[in-house]
Motif scaffolding. Sequence first.
Motif, PDB file in Angstrom:
ATOM      1  N   ASP A  30     -11.139   7.540   1.886  1.00 25.93           N
ATOM      2  CA  ASP A  30      -9.764   7.066   1.791  1.00 25.93           C
ATOM      3  C   ASP A  30      -9.787   5.568   1.475  1.00 25.93           C
ATOM      4  O   ASP A  30     -10.433   4.804   2.204  1.00 25.93           O
ATOM      5  N   HIS A  32      -7.524   3.534   1.928  1.00 25.74           N
ATOM      6  CA  HIS A  32      -6.512   2.830   2.726  1.00 25.74           C
ATOM      7  C   HIS A  32      -7.091   1.616   3.452  1.00 25.74           C
ATOM      8  O   HIS A  32      -6.455   0.566   3.525  1.00 25.74           O
ATOM      9  N   TYR A 163       0.460   4.448  -1.788  1.00 25.26           N
ATOM     10  CA  TYR A 163       0.290   5.489  -0.770  1.00 25.26           C
ATOM     11  C   TYR A 163       0.182   6.851  -1.446  1.00 25.26           C
ATOM     12  O   TYR A 163       0.863   7.103  -2.441  1.00 25.26           O
TER      13      TYR A 163
END
Lengths: 166, 100
Positions: A30, A32, A163
Amino acid sequence: MFHRIFQVLDRLFHFEVARAHCDIPCGIYDPHQAQVAALTVIRMVDLMTDLVKGAQKDNAEFHNSMSRYIAVKEEHAELCKREVRVIFGDFIKKEHVEKYPELPTLVHKIMQAGSKARQSASREAALDLLAQVNRFAEIFWEIKGIPTKRVKAPYKPEEEIVYPVL
Amino acid sequence: MILKVLRVQGSSLTPDFADGDYVVVSALPLLFRRPRPGQVIVFHQPGYGQLIKRIASIEPCGKLFVLGSGGGSIDSRTFGPVERRQVEGVVVWGIHRQRK
């Protein structure tokens, strides 16, 4: 024995999944963390700038705060580079690079932008790091077949972040 | 939710729960007692889906700081503390695959 029974029940009823995310041996990646790290770099530059604008400049409190902001900026710029490196090295395959030929150059740019963000106190450099990482995140989710959206982070420095739409 | 069976996917809770283990989860214990550190909970995290992590601490505001066991775990260090309303239940029974 119980596990065997539950396996059979799982085949019949398809139990939902509870994800125990990590990025090491499980194949779960990920971007993120890299994005949050880039946002943190921007935030630290903002805090450093605010501190310099303040009245107190030559006391222990000032130097203590400034040192802490710099240390966090250093740490997160490096964390951002590391997270991107892990995804690029472990997740991205040859066919992904063929489909997205900009990827190697983009990752190289992120490495350079991360270093520049460490070397300077420039907001532009920090914003550039985030922009490159956001593009990397977009490609990552495209590879996974997951659409993305760009929204303002709901916390300071409130910059735009990519996102996945899950 | 009285009881729900879920399959664990991922390795961030090893050695307690490994990929492929099953957990029985219930919200009932939370009706009688607040969540406490050490409990393994299942919760919904926007952007990540249904996650399973261990409560490391309860913040003064009541939010739960959750962690995995491994260094690479994506948890509250990444997405911040979890609100009580995000919690779907507590693990009341773990069904482990036979370890080799």
